[in-house]
Design a protein around this motif. Structure first.
Motif, PDB file in Angstrom:
ATOM      1  N   ALA A 232       0.850  -1.199   0.000  1.00 35.26           N
ATOM      2  CA  ALA A 232       0.000   0.000   0.000  1.00 35.26           C
ATOM      3  C   ALA A 232       0.884   1.246   0.000  1.00 35.26           C
TER       4      ALA A 232
ATOM      5  N   THR B 119       3.786   1.398  -1.285  1.00 34.13           N
ATOM      6  CA  THR B 119       4.324   1.449  -2.647  1.00 34.13           C
ATOM      7  C   THR B 119       3.334   2.113  -3.603  1.00 34.13           C
ATOM      8  N   GLY B 120       2.067   1.728  -3.474  1.00 36.47           N
ATOM      9  CA  GLY B 120       1.030   2.298  -4.344  1.00 36.47           C
ATOM     10  C   GLY B 120       0.892   3.795  -4.129  1.00 36.47           C
ATOM     11  N   ILE B 121       0.932   4.209  -2.873  1.00 34.84           N
ATOM     12  CA  ILE B 121       0.810   5.647  -2.566  1.00 34.84           C
ATOM     13  C   ILE B 121       2.021   6.405  -3.116  1.00 34.84           C
TER      14      ILE B 121
ATOM     15  N   ALA C 177       3.827   5.570  -5.656  1.00 35.74           N
ATOM     16  CA  ALA C 177       3.692   5.622  -7.117  1.00 35.74           C
ATOM     17  C   ALA C 177       2.764   6.761  -7.528  1.00 35.74           C
ATOM     18  N   ALA C 178       1.631   6.870  -6.819  1.00 35.70           N
ATOM     19  CA  ALA C 178       0.659   7.915  -7.163  1.00 35.70           C
ATOM     20  C   ALA C 178       1.255   9.301  -6.898  1.00 35.70           C
ATOM     21  N   LEU C 179       1.902   9.462  -5.745  1.00 38.66           N
ATOM     22  CA  LEU C 179       2.466  10.773  -5.409  1.00 38.66           C
ATOM     23  C   LEU C 179       3.592  11.141  -6.373  1.00 38.66           C
TER      24      LEU C 179
END
Lengths: 315, 390
Positions: free
Chosen positions: A79, A81-83, A85-87
């Motif tokens: 999670a 990692t996903g955040i 990536a988005a940021l």
């Protein structure tokens, strides 16, 4: 009996406000408060199922003055990692994405996602606050539970018979840029490591030792003392590993006998009553410590004077 | 020259149609794990992101559980997010499918319908996606590769209007690995249809909230109520967006597709690519003077109860053909259709057929057999097996 109501006002500079739901003397709460002093407002905490799922507060309240992203038990690393990536896609390179997980969510159920994120060298900071069992569900053993400890699933008649999993070695095997142990009893050391972590890119791991008064069967005013004794008895050494290769012990312990640490807690009562078992645990601690000292020596080419006193056998 | 006239016509496998849909939707974060028959979606997207053709981060995770967890998080951090899977991978994601709904993460996932093991089987069957019925995802089934591309774009539009995750479903191999002519629309036109993604509750450092915090019984139920309301809204939004899509791109979709139904006494109900076979069979039956048509279910969640009632009420008989099975009860489209018809006026008898499990072919003659079998029968049955050796 009379009650006195005291209004507690938050300190403006503190990013953790009063009103959180932790138990008295909770080490994980001290750890978070110290960490936030380093991260400041530009951080998001990613919290998997753990004590901290509760500590931050029930909707619609929460104690931390930074965004918190709750996620499922085994997903802290991914999670985060996903955040990240988005940021990154949004150009927010100025913020820290911090996975903030307990030992169960790190050593056990979250290990797969953690390994994936570490291996890919994701640009996140992963902090595990280690209270050495599943405390939020009522003290069941995890693979972080140490040799000889009582939990509700390792009762007095059959206390924990395997050593604690060595997470630092697992992270070192992934060759991550930075991995460190820390303790709430050594805030200067912990803060220095947090600051160092914020200045490195890639996967950073901090393993912070966080006593749990109810789970460890001890008085709530003993958390810091117990955490200090864990370090001074070499049960929980303070060190860091850079790039999976360079080992540095950051605090040289006094090398006290393990009983000094055990006797402060009820969870080690069975092992304290069994001299043979206690001797075995002490031998195990010495072996692990000597191994770590040799890794420090191999990394730096020498040992400081204070190291000698901590080694029982000559090296 | 109108924008639509700048479309490119090409021949694409279903999985590549997905990838082009994802590209046209300007997805920003992708995470996926290899599984047959989904893998070529990931491969194509990995190519597109590596060359810069699509500006997105592709996270090559260590499991499907992590793939879905990554995109839920990235979606709630403000990036349009996509994943794809099939079968075992979808089953592994199950926990996080509930999470996506509860967290109101409008991620889009493509599931390539594949049978579940054991026995290992990579061929098409709908039980994997239908078993996720109660996770709160929108589910949209497809019949052709063009529809797959169109629905991928539509899915983002709908998901991001109601803040619900959306699953786009296509058949293993029959669509995923079969080439068909596909129109790829100009980017500018898709941009007009699909504005940049924004989430009102995304992570915001100036307004630091706790996302997904625990809720006691005094709040939890209202969250669930809101999700149900969003599903009801999604039914309206689906209608609006498919209308707009038809105006802009020239292809009209609906919750259910009606084929040769105007004067039909008998209706065959199914979903997915088998509908093409059924239409072919029905055209042959029509030549023989049989009054039969096809109702293809496109939108499975939210279930289009009103449309199903409108289409099926007053018919003589209905046969639902399920390429899936809920053990201990019946085919799943069958039970849903029956439940929708309960209390409807002029309700016809409804017969449940189970066929084509694990990718066993459903041929035009099988459809004709089913039709004739239904006509002969008096009493409806929950499971009538087609093509099983016993």
């Amino acid at each position: 009996m009379s009650w006195a109501w005291v209004e507690v006002k938050p300190n403006e500079n503190d990013l953790m406000h009063p009103g959180h739901l932790a138990c008295q003397g909770c080490g994980a709460t001290i750890a978070a408060r110290l960490a936030l002093k380093v991260f400041g407002k530009n951080a998001v905490f990613v919290i998997p199922a753990s004590c901290w799922s509760v500590i931050d507060g029930a909707w619609p309240q929460h104690a931390l003055q930074i965004p918190v992203f709750h996620t499922a038990f085994e997903t802290a690393a991914i999670a985060a990692t996903g955040i990240r990536a988005a940021l990154d896609m949004k150009g927010r390179h100025d913020v820290h994405v911090v996975a903030w997980a307990g030992d169960g969510g790190t050593f056990d159920i979250g290990l797969q996602a953690l390994s994936g994120a570490a291996e890919r060298n994701e640009n996140i900071i992963y902090i595990t606050y280690d209270n050495e069992a599943y405390m939020n569900t009522g003290i069941q053993r995890s693979s972080s539970t140490p040799l000889g400890a009582w939990t509700t699933t390792t009762p007095d008649e059959r206390p924990e018979d395997r050593p604690k999993k060595n997470m630092m070695e697992i992270l070192a095997a992934h060759r991550v840029p930075y991995a460190a142990t820390a303790s709430i009893a050594y805030p200067d050391d912990f803060i220095r490591k947090l600051k160092k972590a914020t200045q490195i890119k890639g996967f950073r791991f901090i393993h912070v030792f966080s006593p749990c008064p109810p789970g460890w069967k001890m008085a709530s005013n003993l958390s810091v003392r117990v955490a200090r004794m864990a370090v001074e008895t070499k049960v929980f050494p303070l060190y860091e590993i850079e790039d999976g290769e360079v080992y540095t012990i950051t605090h040289w312990p006094r090398g006290l006998p393990v009983e000094e640490y055990f006797k402060l807690q009820g969870r080690f009562k069975p092992v304290l009553k069994d001299p043979e078992r206690l001797a075995y645990v002490q031998r195990y601690i010495e072996t692990q410590w000597e191994r770590l000292v040799r890794l420090h020596e191999a990394s730096h080419g020498y040992l400081p004077e204070e190291a000698r006193a901590t080694i029982r056998s000559a090296i | 020259m109108k924008l639509i006239e700048k479309s490119q016509y090409t021949v694409l496998k279903g999985n590549y149609a997905v990838a082009y849909g994802v590209k046209l939707a300007r997805v920003e974060v992708i995470s996926a794990y290899p599984i047959t028959p989904q893998t070529t979606i990931s491969e194509k997207l990995a190519d597109m992101t590596a060359t810069g053709e699509l500006k997105a981060r592709f996270i090559t995770v260590e499991s499907e559980h992590s793939a879905i967890s990554a995109v839920i998080a990235s979606s709630l951090a403000g990036a349009r997010s996509f994943t794809a899977t099939a079968s075992q991978g979808l089953a592994l994601m199950h926990e996080m499918l509930h999470w996506a709904t509860g967290a109101r993460a409008p991620v889009v996932m493509v599931n390539v319908n594949r049978a579940l093991a054991p026995s290992w089987n990579i061929w098409t069957e709908q039980t994997d996606s239908l078993a996720q019925r109660d996770t709160g995802w929108l589910q949209i089934y497809n019949e052709s590769n063009q529809e797959v591309l169109d629905t991928t774009i539509l899915a983002f539009k709908i998901a991001e209007r109601v803040y619900l995750p959306t699953m786009v479903v296509l058949d293993a191999f029959i669509l995923s690995h079969t080439s068909e002519p596909v129109e790829i629309y100009p980017q500018e036109l898709v941009d007009e249809f699909l504005p940049p993604y924004e989430h009102p509750n995304a992570i915001n450092f100036d307004d630091p909230r706790a996302i997904g915090a625990f809720a006691r019984p005094d709040y939890y139920m209202e969250f669930r109520y809101n999700i149900q309301k969003a599903h009801e809204e999604a039914l309206r939004v689906f209608k609006e967006e498919t209308e707009l899509f038809a105006e802009m791109f020239g292809r009209k979709y609906d919750t259910v597709e009606e084929f040769m139904l105007d004067d039909a006494d008998y209706v065959l109900v199914l979903a997915g690519s088998t509908a093409t076979t059924a239409k072919y069979a029905v055209a042959q039956l029509r030549e023989r003077g049989e009054k039969v048509g096809v109702m293809r279910i496109k939108l499975f969640r939210p279930f289009p109860v009103e449309d199903v009632r409108r289409v099926l009420s007053g018919r003589k008989k209905v046969a639902v053909i399920d390429r899936n099975l809920s053990f201990g009860h019946s085919g799943i489209f069958y039970m849903e259709t029956k439940a929708a018809m309960y209390g409807a006026k002029d309700r016809p008898p409804i017969f449940g057929y189970v066929a084509g499990l694990g990718g066993r072919d459903i041929r035009p003659q099988d459809i004709i057999d089913i039709y004739e079998d239904m006509k002969r029968r008096e009493e409806p049955e929950n499971i009538i097996w087609k093509g099983v050796r016993v």
